[in-house]
Design a protein around this motif. Structure first.
Motif, short mmCIF file in Angstrom:
data_model
loop_
_atom_site.label_atom_id
_atom_site.label_comp_id
_atom_site.label_asym_id
_atom_site.label_seq_id
_atom_site.Cartn_x
_atom_site.Cartn_y
_atom_site.Cartn_z
N ILE A 185 29.21 45.99 41.96
CA ILE A 185 29.14 44.54 41.87
C ILE A 185 30.51 43.91 41.68
O ILE A 185 30.67 42.68 41.83
N THR A 186 31.53 44.73 41.41
CA THR A 186 32.86 44.20 41.13
C THR A 186 33.40 43.40 42.31
O THR A 186 33.87 42.27 42.15
N ASP A 187 33.36 43.99 43.49
CA ASP A 187 33.89 43.30 44.67
C ASP A 187 33.07 42.04 44.98
O ASP A 187 33.63 41.02 45.41
N THR A 188 31.78 42.11 44.76
CA THR A 188 30.93 40.94 45.03
C THR A 188 31.29 39.78 44.11
O THR A 188 31.42 38.64 44.55
N MET A 189 31.46 40.07 42.82
CA MET A 189 31.80 39.01 41.86
C MET A 189 33.20 38.46 42.13
O MET A 189 33.46 37.27 41.90
N LYS A 190 34.09 39.29 42.59
CA LYS A 190 35.43 38.82 42.92
C LYS A 190 35.40 37.83 44.08
O LYS A 190 36.11 36.82 44.07
N GLU A 191 34.56 38.10 45.07
CA GLU A 191 34.46 37.21 46.23
C GLU A 191 33.74 35.91 45.87
O GLU A 191 34.03 34.85 46.45
N LEU A 192 32.83 35.97 44.91
CA LEU A 192 32.07 34.76 44.54
C LEU A 192 32.85 33.85 43.59
O LEU A 192 32.49 32.67 43.46
N THR A 193 33.90 34.34 42.95
CA THR A 193 34.66 33.54 41.99
C THR A 193 35.53 32.53 42.73
O THR A 193 36.14 32.86 43.77
N PRO A 194 35.65 31.28 42.23
CA PRO A 194 36.57 30.30 42.85
C PRO A 194 37.98 30.86 42.94
O PRO A 194 38.50 31.41 41.97
N GLN A 195 38.59 30.71 44.08
CA GLN A 195 39.88 31.32 44.35
C GLN A 195 41.03 30.44 43.83
O GLN A 195 40.94 29.22 43.77
N CYS A 196 42.13 31.11 43.47
CA CYS A 196 43.30 30.39 42.94
C CYS A 196 43.92 29.48 43.99
O CYS A 196 44.44 28.41 43.67
N SER A 197 43.89 29.90 45.23
CA SER A 197 44.51 29.11 46.29
C SER A 197 43.86 27.75 46.45
O SER A 197 44.49 26.78 46.88
N MET A 198 42.59 27.65 46.08
CA MET A 198 41.88 26.38 46.18
C MET A 198 41.96 25.58 44.88
O MET A 198 41.92 24.35 44.90
N MET A 199 42.10 26.24 43.75
CA MET A 199 42.04 25.57 42.45
C MET A 199 43.41 25.09 41.99
O MET A 199 43.52 24.02 41.38
N LEU A 200 44.47 25.82 42.27
CA LEU A 200 45.81 25.47 41.79
C LEU A 200 46.55 24.72 42.90
O LEU A 200 46.79 25.27 43.99
#
Length: 578
Positions: A185-200
């Motif tokens: 589930i690690t890779d799945t949760m990483k892909e579902l998390t809001p990305q830094c490139s969009m947030m910062l």
């Protein structure tokens, strides 16, 4: 009539007297007698002036007894005081004191900063995953129904309460079917998390505008994947460790003030909210030591909440803690800390940090109880990869014991009344670091209004719901604590010597005198003993002419018998012969 006054002494009496005299000359004195003799001499000539009153035979007996009592009381008090001083040295050999309160702040490293969106699952990413599952034809559910199931993935972050366990089991079956068997589930949760490139959106460090992707990396924290700055640890998932750490750059404190710190403009992505860990919108900002995994249960993490349309100021102060090299020679139980170059007492193969020890202790207990490890903990050793990652099927077990994993007691402390608490996790091998820096924060906010801005940071920028974060240092001096031995050998000697000097005027000269008189006692005793042995070795030899036993002769025996008889009025029958 003459009265005889000079009689001949019997020969046997003469021999007996002479033998008794010689025996007394050859027999050695006893050790107690020799010691008593030199003890009297020591009292008379010692540099401790009061001792002469004990050996002065001219003083009355009651005065000498009084002096004996006084010396007994004084020496008893002296021994007790020296014992207390020594016990303090043994029981508390180390002490922590403030070395300075004006240590230069610019000599320290900046803290690690993690910016985590309160929204842990991006709606856009979740919709994309639901669409892919729907297109894979592994279920008869619609995209919206699949999305409803995916919201339960947020329980992996906060598994305190599980409302419907059947839905979690259904979600696990769906993902198992989609990924053709067991899945991580690690890779799945990483892909579902809001990305830094969009947030910062904008970043500024030490007064210089920088690309946010150069300053921030997507790393694991206690809240899953977050945008981390100055996180100077090796990668989160390392299949094989070679015992060395990656040389990661650590940003130092260059200057003081808001403009010389870290400034970030953030987009809350309000339209992308799908699964929140808190009933608010915004960001969780985590301040932690750059060499530690950010985990709240270690006590070295501070959390701040930043909200949209606000400017959040985080003023950081530090407290440095160091241990001298001599502390390294003490056991961990005595110094209550561990140096970074020592072997980790738990299960991590990396250098020791207090945070890693607590995390390893917690992960090991989770693995023991639930048979898996949460996905947001790093895997830095070979054994970590052999453990299964927790998924939706394990949420019931994680929720049942979560309160235990939030109540952690480190190394054994006899004064801790909760050390026998059963509903808590006891990590008895985890000690604080002997060299560490803690970061404390003081925060305040100022509201922002939507609209156009022409400031240095937001030049010709139209603000809708963005937020600004300032992390900086304002104080030049910081506190530095030092752990050192309570007494060095010369300090302990000075302390005991001062006590002895106050009570009886004791000094090194007194020690030399005592050793001198003890040497005299043993010299005298050994010399007498060797002399006796030498005499015993020669007692069977033929005595020489000089050593022959002689008889005492009285002067009247030198005269003829007739002269002696005539003098005393007696007539000899042999007078005709003369």
């Amino acid at each position: 009539m003459w009265k005889e006054t000079n009689k001949v002494k019997p020969k046997n009496d003469i021999f007996t007297t002479q033998a008794r005299t010689k025996d007394s000359e050859k027999s050695p004195l006893k050790l107690s007698e020799i010691s008593l003799k030199y003890l009297k001499l020591y009292c008379e000539y010692s540099s401790l002036n009061s001792l002469k009153y004990l050996a002065d035979t001219q003083r009355p007996w009651f005065e000498r007894v009084l002096w004996v009592i006084i010396h007994f009381l004084v020496i008893s008090t002296l021994v007790f005081m020296v014992y207390l001083s020594y016990q303090e040295f043994i029981l508390t050999p180390l002490v922590t004191s403030m070395e300075t309160d004006s240590y230069r702040t610019t000599n320290l490293n900046m803290p690690g900063i993690a910016i985590c969106s309160i929204n842990r699952i991006s709606r856009q990413s979740a919709t994309e995953l639901a669409t892919n599952i729907f297109n894979a034809k592994v279920t008869d559910q619609s995209v919206d129904e699949i999305l409803d199931l995916l919201t339960h993935l947020g329980d992996l972050y906060a598994s305190t309460f599980v409302m419907d366990a059947s839905l979690n089991v259904e979600l696990h079956k769906l993902l198992t079917t989609y990924f053709n068997g067991s899945y991580d589930i690690t890779d799945t949760m990483k892909e579902l998390t809001p990305q830094c490139s969009m947030m910062l959106l904008k970043c500024k460090l030490h007064g210089v505008y920088r690309n946010c992707s150069e300053l921030f990396t997507f790393r694991k924290t206690q809240d899953g994947y977050c945008c981390t700055f100055n996180y100077a640890r090796e990668s989160d998932d390392i299949p094989v460790m070679n015992g060395t750490l990656e040389s990661l750059y650590i940003h130092q404190i260059a200057d003081l003030g808001i403009e010389r710190g870290l400034t970030v403009v953030m987009d809350p992505l309000l339209d992308d909210y799908f699964s929140s860990i808190l009933p608010i919108k915004g960001w969780k900002v985590i301040v932690f030591n750059p060499t530690d995994y950010p985990d709240m249960t270690t006590g070295g993490v501070t959390e701040i909440f930043a909200t949209p349309l606000s400017e959040t100021f985080v003023d950081i102060t530090t407290t440095a803690f160091i241990s001298t090299e001599i502390v390294h020679s003490f056991s961990r139980q005595k110094r209550n800390c561990i140096f970074s170059d020592e072997d980790s007492p738990m299960y991590s193969d990396t250098m020791y940090t207090y945070s890693d020890c607590i995390v390893d202790c917690k992960v090991y207990n989770i693995q023991k109880v639930c048979g898996c490890r949460p996905f947001f903990y790093p895997r830095r050793s070979k054994s970590d990869w052999s453990w299964r990652v927790c998924n939706s099927e394990d949420l019931n077990c994680l929720a049942k014991y979560k309160s235990k994993w939030l109540t952690i007691f480190p190394y054994d402390d006899e004064g801790n009344i909760f050390r026998l608490e059963k509903n808590a996790l006891h990590c008895r091998n985890c000690y604080p670091a002997c060299n560490d820096v803690s970061y404390d924060v003081f925060t305040w906010k100022s509201n922002m209004s939507p609209g156009g801005y022409n400031t240095n940071l937001l030049w010709n920028y139209n603000v809708t719901d963005e937020g600004v974060l300032h992390v900086y240092f304002s104080k030049y001096g910081t506190i530095r604590l030092k752990q050192d031995v309570a007494f060095y050998w010369y300090e302990l000697m000075s302390d005991i010597g001062g006590i002895c000097g106050v009570f009886i005027g004791f000094s090194f000269i007194s020690i030399v005198e005592i050793l001198y008189f003890v040497a005299l006692v043993f010299r005298d005793f050994l010399c007498k003993t060797s002399s006796l042995k030498e005499d015993n070795n020669h007692k069977d030899e033929i005595p020489s002419v000089q050593s022959q036993i002689t008889q005492e002769i009285y002067w009247k025996e030198l005269f003829p018998r007739s002269w002696r008889s005539a003098k005393y009025g007696k007539v000899s029958n042999n007078r005709a012969r003369y």
